[in-house]
Design an enzyme around this catalytic site. Structure first.
Site, PDB file in Angstrom:
ATOM      1  N   GLY A 193      25.900  37.859  31.738  1.00 35.18           N
ATOM      2  CA  GLY A 193      25.849  39.063  31.842  1.00 35.18           C
ATOM      3  C   GLY A 193      26.490  39.784  30.316  1.00 35.18           C
TER       4      GLY A 193
ATOM      5  CE  LYS B  23      31.182  32.066  27.270  1.00 34.82           C
ATOM      6  NZ  LYS B  23      31.997  32.470  28.593  1.00 34.82           N
TER       7      LYS B  23
ATOM      8  CG  ASP C 135      33.665  35.719  38.027  1.00 37.85           C
ATOM      9  OD1 ASP C 135      33.154  35.890  39.039  1.00 37.85           O
ATOM     10  OD2 ASP C 135      32.939  35.448  37.015  1.00 37.85           O
TER      11      ASP C 135
END
Length: 673
Positions: free
Chosen positions: A22, A41, A135
């Site tokens: 996301g 990333k 998370d």
């Protein structure tokens, strides 16, 4: 999307995309400097102008670089290029835990505990640095090809030192693993991570998540309203002690969960022990988290009366266990009235018992964590509690002789005079060093690093031990050490001693042989032509001069054969020789005299005399002939064509001369083909 082959910062060359999230896209890349594969990333293009997202992305890098643990993905580099935020991290070749569960379910209980122990170890390390993951889910837990665990994606992790509550009204994380307090919009704590860990353990034991729904909101509501279904309902073979770990980790009230990850590790490590085979089921005392419940009353017919509450409201509320039992009882009373009367009596007696207990027979278990065993016993005695079983176990957090946890846990309400079991630390878990000599370093390094030791490698040459094999160690075999506080130095063979090759150019073959014999090398020879190096001398060598080689290495030597002779070619040249019928003066005189002797007149003979032959002499020069010698003589009576054969070198030409009756009539000094 970045193109394959693009080098981020001129160093990390993109190979292919390996994931999309996301907030960022992840690529497999090659580190051109350190020659290793890494994961890059990169913040998504559509989010690069969002300051909040950029801040969170940078915070991930900042948070994770503080962590150094074998079960946490390492961060190698952080940077920005042309407005593009990127993080370079360890590449883990394998799969994620979500896919692993699908592919390997059912997973043996011991393997489940092994995986969870690695996960818990990583989370405990993060909590020790005041970092909450927030998370935790199987998709963020990687399983490498050797079965080792790596936790990734600290994108929404937040340091506890950041006291500003910037995410008050935002639910972060995946809803299937969301703690009740996060679902309500409260700040996540360490115990929020513990709840998520309990859900992950549930999924590994059952192959499914405990709550499903049509929307994220409906699932979130179930997290703070519904009890987690018992895993033994799915698989009755699961030991009660192992189910209790799930139940305690996923208690609705954070205070009833494990106070820290270390306690969960200890409880999980003994969950398959035979000594806990008959352990009672863990039942939270405050499972409703303080919510007000509408408790329906029973009429004589056993029909539920809904006073001041709509049916929809009742459906949104949890049904307390007592009410469920009463509902079950009311169905019985429809058939047998006398059972209803007995139920009323039981409820009255139970109410009297509760009232009596509330008058002072119930006490609260004190917090004895990190007390010495002696002080813990005194603290329990002060609350009119007795010490029951004392378990001993290692702990990296609590000093030797200090209490790790109590059972029942602190804050729980028990009857006065009850026994409380204590788990006491025997100190940090130690590891016994073994003899690693003659073992391959890469294998030992991997094993010791997994145990938590710091491994330092030093090289030493050896004529007898293969490269990469351990020669010696600085800690003797048999010694017990605390892994996290121990650095072991392993001396590894680099192979035979290195020799720096000399420049052997223009050496003779004999000189080369003498040199390699003196330094412990060997040589092999070949030959080639050279226009610059004299015959018999070295043209080239491999390895080249200055190269570091080990003893016994073979050096390839090329010797000169001198200049290469030009190639020879063969061809023929066609020559047309004209015939001349004109007589020379000498020939004419000779003819007249001859005719006069026959009685003919000189005048008439001279008018009809012509030459009938020509004498031809040919001179030829090539690789085998010289112009000073006659190549061929012949007599012709008419125009004649002959073929002259030539043999010449590639860079040379042939020559010829042709005489007729002693006179040169044809020549060529540059005959090439």
């Amino acid at each position: 999307m970045m193109e394959t082959g693009y080098a981020v910062n001129g160093r990390y060359q993109i190979i292919r995309p390996i994931g999309e999230g996301g907030m960022a896209n992840v690529y497999l890349a090659q580190d051109l400097i350190l020659d290793r594969q890494v994961a890059v990333k990169v913040l998504r293009l559509d989010l690069r102008n969002d300051p909040n997202t950029v801040r969170r992305f940078k915070r991930e890098a900042l948070a994770t670089t503080e962590l150094n643990h074998p079960n946490i993905v390492s961060i190698y580099d952080v940077g920005e290029e042309n407005g593009m935020q990127y993080i370079v991290m360890e590449y883990v070749s394998g799969t994620d835990l979500k896919k692993y569960i699908v592919e390997h379910f059912p997973i043996p209980y011991q393997r489940v505990i092994d995986i969870m122990t690695q996960i818990l170890s990583a989370v405990e390390n993060a909590h020790a640095h005041s970092i909450i993951h927030r998370d935790l889910k199987p998709q963020n837990i990687l399983v490498d090809e050797a079965g080792n665990i790596k936790i990734s994606d600290f994108g929404i992790a937040i340091a506890l030192s950041e006291t500003a509550m910037t995410q008050t009204n935002t639910l972060l994380g995946s809803v299937h693993y969301l703690s009740p307090e996060q679902a309500r919009g409260s700040m996540a704590t360490r115990r929020s991570d513990i709840y998520s860990l309990g859900i992950i353990l549930y999924e590994m034991l059952t192959g499914m998540v405990p709550f499903e729904g049509e929307s994220a909101v409906s699932i979130a509501i179930k997290h703070f309203q519904d009890a987690v279904p018992p895993v033994r309902d799915y698989d009755p073979r699961i030991p009660q002690a192992l189910e209790n770990v799930v139940l305690k980790a996923t208690a609705k009230d954070p205070d009833e969960r494990y106070s820290d990850v270390g306690q969960m590790v200890i409880d999980l490590s003994t969950s398959l022990s035979a000594s806990r085979a008959h352990e009672p089921k863990f039942v939270p005392l405050q499972g409703d988290m303080g919510e007000t419940k509408v408790i329906p009353a029973l009429d004589p017919e056993g029909v539920t009366q809904q006073s001041n509450a709509s049916e929809a409201q009742l459906n949104d509320l949890d049904q307390p266990t007592a009410v469920q039992k009463n509902k079950h009882l009311s169905k019985k009373t429809k058939r047998k009235w006398w059972l209803f009367g007995i139920g009323i009596v039981v409820l009255v007696l139970f109410s009297i018992f509760v009232a009596y207990a509330m008058q002072g027979s119930e006490v609260t278990v004190p917090d004895v964590t990190d007390m010495t065993q002696e002080n813990a016993v005194s603290a329990l005695a002060a609350e009119k509690l007795k010490v029951g079983q004392i378990r001993k176990t290692t702990s990296n957090k609590y000093s030797k002789g200090h209490v790790i946890l109590s059972t029942p846990d602190k804050g729980m309400h028990v009857k006065s005079g009850s026994t409380v079991d204590l788990t006491v630390s025997t100190g940090r878990k130690k590891y016994q060093i073994k003899d690693y000599t003659d073992k391959v370093f890469t294998d030992i390094n991997k094993m010791l690093s997994k145990k938590g030791l710091t491994v330092v490698r030093r090289y030493q040459s050896s004529r007898s031990v293969e490269p990469g094999v351990i020669l010696s160690q600085n800690i003797a075999a048999g010694k017990k050490v605390v892994p996290s506080k121990t650095t072991i130095i392993l001396t590894v063979s680099s192979g035979k001693p290195n020799i720096t090759l000399e420049n052997l150019s223009n050496y003779t073959k004999q000189a080369v042989q003498e040199y390699v014999a003196n330094v412990g090398l060997t040589a092999s020879f070949s030959e080639d032509y050279s226009n610059t190096v004299d015959e018999g001398l070295v043209i080239s060598q491999s390895p080249g001069s200055g190269a570091a080689v080990q003893e016994g290495t073979n050096v390839n030597i090329v010797l000169s054969k001198g200049r290469k002779a030009p190639a020879t070619k063969h061809f023929t040249k066609s020559i047309s020789i004209p015939f001349d019928d004109t007589l020379t003066d000498a020939e004419s005189s000779l003819t007249t005299s001859s005719e006069s002797s026959d009685g003919s007149t000189s005048e008439s003979s001279s008018s009809i005399a012509t030459a009938t032959t020509n004498k031809i002499t040919i001179y030829l020069e090539d690789s085998t002939h010289s112009l000073s010698n006659v190549f061929r003589e012949m007599t012709i009576t008419a125009d004649t064509t002959i073929d002259l054969p030539f043999t010449v070198k590639a860079d040379q030409a042939g020559r010829y001369r042709i005489l007729r009756n002693g006179q040169e009539i044809l020549s060529d000094d540059y005959v090439t083909n």
